[in-house]
Design a protein around this motif. Structure first.
Motif, PDB file in Angstrom:
ATOM      1  N   ALA A  72       0.814  -1.039   0.012  1.00  0.00           N
ATOM      2  CA  ALA A  72      -0.075  -0.063  -0.228  1.00  0.00           C
ATOM      3  C   ALA A  72       0.912   1.312   0.158  1.00  0.00           C
ATOM      4  O   ALA A  72       0.401   2.094  -0.332  1.00  0.00           O
ATOM      5  N   SER A  76      -1.016  -5.822   1.684  1.00  0.00           N
ATOM      6  CA  SER A  76      -1.721  -4.945   2.794  1.00  0.00           C
ATOM      7  C   SER A  76      -3.133  -5.184   2.797  1.00  0.00           C
ATOM      8  O   SER A  76      -3.477  -6.138   2.028  1.00  0.00           O
ATOM      9  N   ALA A  77      -3.673  -4.689   4.097  1.00  0.00           N
ATOM     10  CA  ALA A  77      -4.916  -5.267   4.259  1.00  0.00           C
ATOM     11  C   ALA A  77      -6.188  -4.238   3.490  1.00  0.00           C
ATOM     12  O   ALA A  77      -6.887  -4.504   2.927  1.00  0.00           O
ATOM     13  N   GLY A  78      -5.685  -2.887   3.334  1.00  0.00           N
ATOM     14  CA  GLY A  78      -6.150  -1.908   2.322  1.00  0.00           C
ATOM     15  C   GLY A  78      -5.758  -2.256   0.956  1.00  0.00           C
ATOM     16  O   GLY A  78      -4.952  -2.742   0.528  1.00  0.00           O
ATOM     17  N   PHE A 138      -2.742  -8.674   9.521  1.00  0.00           N
ATOM     18  CA  PHE A 138      -2.455  -7.446  10.565  1.00  0.00           C
ATOM     19  C   PHE A 138      -3.508  -6.983  11.593  1.00  0.00           C
ATOM     20  O   PHE A 138      -3.122  -6.172  12.380  1.00  0.00           O
ATOM     21  N   ARG A 161      -7.096   4.736   6.783  1.00  0.00           N
ATOM     22  CA  ARG A 161      -6.269   5.680   5.769  1.00  0.00           C
ATOM     23  C   ARG A 161      -6.546   7.104   5.736  1.00  0.00           C
ATOM     24  O   ARG A 161      -7.687   7.340   6.413  1.00  0.00           O
ATOM     25  N   HIS A 191       2.423   5.529   9.491  1.00  0.00           N
ATOM     26  CA  HIS A 191       1.690   4.507   8.609  1.00  0.00           C
ATOM     27  C   HIS A 191       2.651   3.046   9.247  1.00  0.00           C
ATOM     28  O   HIS A 191       2.864   2.448   8.533  1.00  0.00           O
TER      29      HIS A 191
END
Ligand SMILES: O=CC(=O)O
Length: 325
Positions: free
Chosen positions: A58, A81-83, A106, A241, A288
């Motif tokens: 991400a 990434s999760a996003g 995560f 985010r 982040h």
């Protein structure tokens, strides 16, 4: 290398440097992030039609329709990434490209960080540390350090009750907080009160914790109206985010004293952090880093490698990302 599936690696190394030695006998990794060339020029050296997979994260490249267009044979995209807001998922669907993400790998670490930022902000841990270091060690007037706020008993509104939100709820419940939530849909599996309006949730809560994904519906879900509804003693934690918050308004409200404080792991224009925030003692900042633990990264390496292996042996992905209609 000959005959191995080619995997284009986009973005900064992060866990890629641990992942690649483990899987370099199975995949031919093309490390565009280690090259000074633009992606187009890098690809010209590597015959784009032979590349079937992307590995990305991400924090690196946005995988836009234009990037996808450069790779006519692409069939798989694995993000660590999760996003997934850095990926054009609609275009992936249109092209029949499968996408794998971090799943819930995560969630515990990110939830720990959310709670850490909240406790730090409310109990002024970082502020106290900074303050004490500037004092004369033997003669610090400790009674002058300002009071913090009690966490136990606070009404906490969680926005986005997915796996991260649930982990946050579980943790804060054990601290004696009272949980309610807003999310796309009311969950039938939880007993926390659901609130369909974010402004209403803010009105009834002392704290908001942002755990939802960033998309067209959630961009600036925290605007001035929500911040004012949360009120002068209110605290916002964002581990989702940066774009979930109208950052300019948040900074303004913090400067005007319209909100009590914030714990921010993410920012609207990363890696840029608004300069004003550095001056504020009621704000706790993190780069982040909520997902970044040594353990979660090792797990993520295995998961990303597992997804690549699954795909190239015609098995279902371990952690597929649902693509939008
Ligand atoms: O931000 C980190 C992630 O999406 O995993």
């Amino acid at each position: 290398m000959k005959g191995l599936p080619k995997v284009l690696v986009l973005g900064p190394p992060l866990c890629f440097s641990s992942l690649q030695p483990l899987y370099s006998h199975k995949f031919h990794f093309l490390n565009s992030h280690l090259s000074d060339l633009s992606l187009q020029h890098f690809l010209q050296l590597h015959h784009p039609p032979s590349i079937t997979a992307i590995l990305c994260d991400a924090a690196g490249y946005s995988v836009t329709a234009e990037v996808l267009h450069l790779l006519p044979s692409l069939r798989l995209l694995v993000t660590i990434s999760a996003g997934t807001n850095h990926i054009d998922l609609r275009e992936c669907r249109r092209r029949g490209i499968q996408v794998a993400g971090a799943g819930a790998i995560f969630s515990e670490d990110v939830a720990d960080m959310a709670v850490g930022l909240l406790i730090d902000g409310m109990r002024k841990i970082s502020a106290a540390d900074r303050w004490l270091r500037t004092q004369n060690h033997h003669n610090a007037p400790w009674h002058l350090f300002p009071l913090g706020s009690k966490l136990s008993g606070k009404q906490v509104g969680i926005i986005g009750l997915g796996s991260i939100g649930m982990e946050v709820a579980k943790r804060l419940e054990s601290f004696g907080c009272i949980i309610s939530y807003n999310s796309k849909h009311k969950k039938t599996t939880v007993s926390y009160p659901f609130c369909s309006s974010v402004v209403e949730l803010a009105t009834t809560c002392d704290v908001l914790v942002l755990c939802c994904e960033l998309n067209e519906q959630t961009k600036h879900i925290i605007n001035r109206e929500v911040i004012l509804a949360l009120g002068k003693g209110g605290f916002i934690v964002n581990i989702g985010r940066g774009g979930l918050i109208d950052e300019k308004e948040l900074v303004k409200c913090l400067m005007e004293g319209e909100i009590g404080g914030a714990g921010l792991d993410v920012f609207e224009n990363e890696p840029r952090v608004p300069q004003e925030l550095f001056e504020m003692n009621n704000v706790v900042l993190s780069p982040h880093a909520a997902a970044l633990t040594a353990e979660s990264f090792m797990n993520m390496c295995e998961l990303a490698g597992g997804n690549l292996e699954a795909f190239f042996s015609n098995k279902p992905l371990i952690t597929p990302v649902m693509l939008p209609e």
